[in-house]
Design a protein around this motif. Sequence first.
Motif, PDB file in Angstrom:
ATOM      1  N   GLY A  82       5.539 -21.280  48.390  1.00  0.00           N
ATOM      2  CA  GLY A  82       6.513 -19.904  48.516  1.00  0.00           C
ATOM      3  C   GLY A  82       5.893 -19.007  47.562  1.00  0.00           C
ATOM      4  N   GLU A  83       6.308 -17.748  47.784  1.00  0.00           N
ATOM      5  CA  GLU A  83       5.990 -16.434  46.947  1.00  0.00           C
ATOM      6  C   GLU A  83       6.485 -16.665  45.465  1.00  0.00           C
ATOM      7  N   ALA A  84       7.831 -16.942  45.408  1.00  0.00           N
ATOM      8  CA  ALA A  84       8.283 -17.228  43.970  1.00  0.00           C
ATOM      9  C   ALA A  84       7.661 -18.230  43.388  1.00  0.00           C
ATOM     10  N   GLY A  85       7.252 -19.311  43.939  1.00  0.00           N
ATOM     11  CA  GLY A  85       6.357 -20.392  43.047  1.00  0.00           C
ATOM     12  C   GLY A  85       5.181 -19.731  42.792  1.00  0.00           C
TER      13      GLY A  85
ATOM     14  N   PHE B 210      -2.080 -29.685  24.354  1.00  0.00           N
ATOM     15  CA  PHE B 210      -1.350 -29.775  25.579  1.00  0.00           C
ATOM     16  C   PHE B 210      -0.783 -28.610  25.765  1.00  0.00           C
ATOM     17  N   ASN B 211      -0.175 -28.479  26.943  1.00  0.00           N
ATOM     18  CA  ASN B 211       0.480 -27.208  27.385  1.00  0.00           C
ATOM     19  C   ASN B 211       2.063 -27.828  27.454  1.00  0.00           C
ATOM     20  N   TRP B 212       3.099 -27.018  26.976  1.00  0.00           N
ATOM     21  CA  TRP B 212       4.294 -27.458  27.127  1.00  0.00           C
ATOM     22  C   TRP B 212       5.102 -26.522  27.597  1.00  0.00           C
ATOM     23  N   VAL B 213       5.522 -26.820  28.912  1.00  0.00           N
ATOM     24  CA  VAL B 213       6.211 -25.801  30.089  1.00  0.00           C
ATOM     25  C   VAL B 213       7.720 -26.722  30.258  1.00  0.00           C
ATOM     26  N   ARG B 214       8.847 -25.760  30.059  1.00  0.00           N
ATOM     27  CA  ARG B 214       9.870 -26.100  30.032  1.00  0.00           C
ATOM     28  C   ARG B 214      10.842 -25.086  31.013  1.00  0.00           C
ATOM     29  N   ASP B 215      11.509 -25.683  31.831  1.00  0.00           N
ATOM     30  CA  ASP B 215      12.478 -25.046  32.849  1.00  0.00           C
ATOM     31  C   ASP B 215      13.893 -24.969  32.054  1.00  0.00           C
ATOM     32  N   VAL B 216      14.500 -24.342  32.523  1.00  0.00           N
ATOM     33  CA  VAL B 216      16.249 -23.967  32.023  1.00  0.00           C
ATOM     34  C   VAL B 216      17.060 -25.140  32.215  1.00  0.00           C
ATOM     35  N   THR B 217      17.202 -25.973  31.286  1.00  0.00           N
ATOM     36  CA  THR B 217      17.814 -27.194  31.615  1.00  0.00           C
ATOM     37  C   THR B 217      18.435 -27.560  30.354  1.00  0.00           C
ATOM     38  N   LEU B 218      19.359 -28.759  30.507  1.00  0.00           N
ATOM     39  CA  LEU B 218      20.151 -29.208  29.337  1.00  0.00           C
ATOM     40  C   LEU B 218      19.184 -29.585  27.921  1.00  0.00           C
ATOM     41  N   SER B 219      18.144 -30.387  28.427  1.00  0.00           N
ATOM     42  CA  SER B 219      17.294 -30.855  27.431  1.00  0.00           C
ATOM     43  C   SER B 219      16.575 -29.879  26.719  1.00  0.00           C
ATOM     44  N   ASN B 220      16.078 -28.759  27.817  1.00  0.00           N
ATOM     45  CA  ASN B 220      15.300 -27.995  26.972  1.00  0.00           C
ATOM     46  C   ASN B 220      16.225 -27.235  25.805  1.00  0.00           C
ATOM     47  N   SER B 221      17.104 -26.768  26.332  1.00  0.00           N
ATOM     48  CA  SER B 221      18.404 -25.975  25.440  1.00  0.00           C
ATOM     49  C   SER B 221      18.586 -26.705  23.891  1.00  0.00           C
ATOM     50  N   ILE B 222      18.628 -28.014  24.196  1.00  0.00           N
ATOM     51  CA  ILE B 222      19.235 -28.783  23.058  1.00  0.00           C
ATOM     52  C   ILE B 222      17.824 -29.212  22.003  1.00  0.00           C
TER      53      ILE B 222
ATOM     54  N   GLY C 248      14.829 -23.399  37.674  1.00  0.00           N
ATOM     55  CA  GLY C 248      14.020 -24.059  39.187  1.00  0.00           C
ATOM     56  C   GLY C 248      12.567 -23.394  38.834  1.00  0.00           C
ATOM     57  N   GLN C 249      12.145 -22.575  37.802  1.00  0.00           N
ATOM     58  CA  GLN C 249      10.766 -21.945  37.748  1.00  0.00           C
ATOM     59  C   GLN C 249       9.778 -22.814  37.058  1.00  0.00           C
TER      60      GLN C 249
ATOM     61  N   ALA D 279      11.828 -30.570  33.055  1.00  0.00           N
ATOM     62  CA  ALA D 279      12.949 -30.092  34.181  1.00  0.00           C
ATOM     63  C   ALA D 279      14.058 -30.963  34.130  1.00  0.00           C
ATOM     64  N   GLY D 280      15.165 -30.346  34.577  1.00  0.00           N
ATOM     65  CA  GLY D 280      16.308 -30.991  34.986  1.00  0.00           C
ATOM     66  C   GLY D 280      16.530 -31.074  36.551  1.00  0.00           C
ATOM     67  N   ASP D 281      17.185 -31.938  36.906  1.00  0.00           N
ATOM     68  CA  ASP D 281      17.242 -32.064  38.534  1.00  0.00           C
ATOM     69  C   ASP D 281      18.095 -31.122  39.387  1.00  0.00           C
ATOM     70  N   GLY D 282      18.745 -30.230  38.506  1.00  0.00           N
ATOM     71  CA  GLY D 282      19.498 -29.162  39.302  1.00  0.00           C
ATOM     72  C   GLY D 282      18.660 -28.220  39.552  1.00  0.00           C
ATOM     73  N   GLY D 283      17.614 -27.823  38.708  1.00  0.00           N
ATOM     74  CA  GLY D 283      16.700 -26.652  38.724  1.00  0.00           C
ATOM     75  C   GLY D 283      15.429 -27.159  39.828  1.00  0.00           C
ATOM     76  N   PHE D 284      15.035 -28.369  39.585  1.00  0.00           N
ATOM     77  CA  PHE D 284      13.826 -28.895  40.050  1.00  0.00           C
ATOM     78  C   PHE D 284      13.865 -28.805  41.508  1.00  0.00           C
ATOM     79  N   ILE D 285      15.176 -28.930  42.064  1.00  0.00           N
ATOM     80  CA  ILE D 285      15.136 -29.047  43.614  1.00  0.00           C
ATOM     81  C   ILE D 285      15.150 -27.660  44.110  1.00  0.00           C
ATOM     82  N   LEU D 286      15.183 -26.880  43.274  1.00  0.00           N
ATOM     83  CA  LEU D 286      15.103 -25.168  43.918  1.00  0.00           C
ATOM     84  C   LEU D 286      13.723 -25.061  44.393  1.00  0.00           C
ATOM     85  N   ASN D 287      12.644 -25.681  43.900  1.00  0.00           N
ATOM     86  CA  ASN D 287      11.143 -25.237  44.219  1.00  0.00           C
ATOM     87  C   ASN D 287      10.444 -26.501  44.368  1.00  0.00           C
ATOM     88  N   VAL D 288      11.144 -27.591  44.862  1.00  0.00           N
ATOM     89  CA  VAL D 288      10.653 -28.842  44.857  1.00  0.00           C
ATOM     90  C   VAL D 288       9.593 -29.092  45.932  1.00  0.00           C
ATOM     91  N   GLY D 289       9.289 -27.858  46.847  1.00  0.00           N
ATOM     92  CA  GLY D 289       8.268 -28.002  47.834  1.00  0.00           C
ATOM     93  C   GLY D 289       6.863 -27.852  47.104  1.00  0.00           C
TER      94      GLY D 289
END
Length: 556
Positions: free
Chosen positions: A53-56, A377-389, A412-413, A438-448
């Motif tokens: 997808g173009e967003a991804g 290493f690279n450390w890539v984080r989505d917006v999720t509870l674990s990243n915020s904490i 989801g990014q 990633a958290g499961d809520g955001g992960f599913i947005l671009n799971v493709g």
Amino acid sequence: MPENHTHTVGDAIAAFLEECGVKTAFGVISIHNMPILDAFARRGRIRFVPARGEAGATNMADACARTSGELGVCLTSTGTAAGNAAGALVEALTAGTPLLHLTGQIESQYLDRDLAYIHEAPDQLATLKSVSKTAYRVRSADTALATIRQAVQTALTAPTGPVSVEIPIDIQAALIPPSTDTRPLPVGVAQPGREAVEQLADALAKARRPLLWLGGGARHAGEPARRLLDMGFGVVTSTQGRGIVAEDDPRSLGAFNVHGPVESFYKQCDALVVVGSRLRGNETLTYKLALPQPLYRIDADAAADNRGYANRQFICADADATLTALADALEGRMQTDPDFHGDLARAAQAARQDVLDGLGPYDQLVQALQNAIGRDFNWVRDVTLSNSIWGNRLLPLFDPRAGVHALGGGIGQGLAMGIGAAVGAAGCRPGKKTLVLAGDGGFILNVGELATAVQERANMLILLMNDRGYGVIKNIQDAHYGGRRHYVDLHTPDYGQMAGALGLPHARVSDLAALPAELERSLACAGPFLLEIDMVAIGGFKTTFAGPPVRKPLAA
């Protein structure tokens, strides 16, 4: 047909991007970008990653640029497809990522005539301008290369950002004489005035406890920043500035910039130099964080002067050039408090311990990660509870290009960004692992985009924190909406079965005692690996995170 007999505008664009040093581009193939992608394939010098997808694709190009320090490139079709990229362009704009977004456009003869022509979006150029640093339209085959040149120069000129270019399909396919000059335009670097640097140096030479605040605009300024630390300065960073100074350096507070022990430490500082940072609201308690005074600012963006916080002096110039000149001017002049760095280290340790104390069982996860991953290493984080904490601050970074997170706050990014970071690393640092939180809520947005990761053999470990819902939103509803939880419990797929269907290695951890062995196995995998953390089985965090930290009003 031999290339010297067919030179399209698409060929000219491909040749120019090669001269710009572009190794990889991302996108979705379409009838409205085929001449460019056909040139990529025939010439064979730019790797094209076909996203789902173009967003991804745009998120991938963004992260590739952030981790490599080079120009990111993505290609989309026109209309709906260009619109799909809008959210990811907002993220790149927020992060100041130098990115070239090439989008198709319908045939010139039908453009802007309100004919309801298929794939046309009304006033697409204005839409792209609203989510980019700027946007251009190629209006003729003769001016195509000049427009692309200008777009790249604009994207790379500080303050950097994404630039969109729409190119009608007939112009992409038009035959033009082979270009004799495909070199990019020079990118200017704003140099500081000597008098301004001397004025700042004279002020700082009197400081006994001076602190640097380094943001994303200072990621290339690590060497002069370390020189200043050697003279007695301390450093704190934004989340975008992490790793400019290695976060195990005892003179660094890392990104623990809003924690209570650190704010108390600020009161002991007698000067603050903010370099390349917007002092964003969620990193300053909505601009109420008590920062050290006097405050000085260095930024390539002229609009940063007095933005958010008043500054005593502002220098509009490149971070590296200015800090280098400042270090030269301060050489041998600083007489800082010998106890300063020790006090800083204690504040950093106290802030770190505060976060660790709030993790509950997940302190084992952080420790296991730190033991397993090393320094490269690279450390890539989505917006999720674990990243915020903990993800935004706790796992130490040692490279200014290693950290990537969704700066604009869109969920989801992270998955797509992880793919871009991993693909970019493959081009310059083979074997470098990319970790994605990633958290499961955001992960599913671009799971493709998992299919893209498998197809491209992206060297990435996805740490999926699965609590089967929107954890942050639940906490916000508990804190501000009387505990009325609506629309936050999510039907969650069996990720093991999904991964199996994709040919993606997967493991689920329901007991953190098993994590070290699973980390060892997953990190040894050369391609993508999905490591699912079953938070329902393990339990929640001790700390409750209910949105970005803010300064609470004083009681009446």
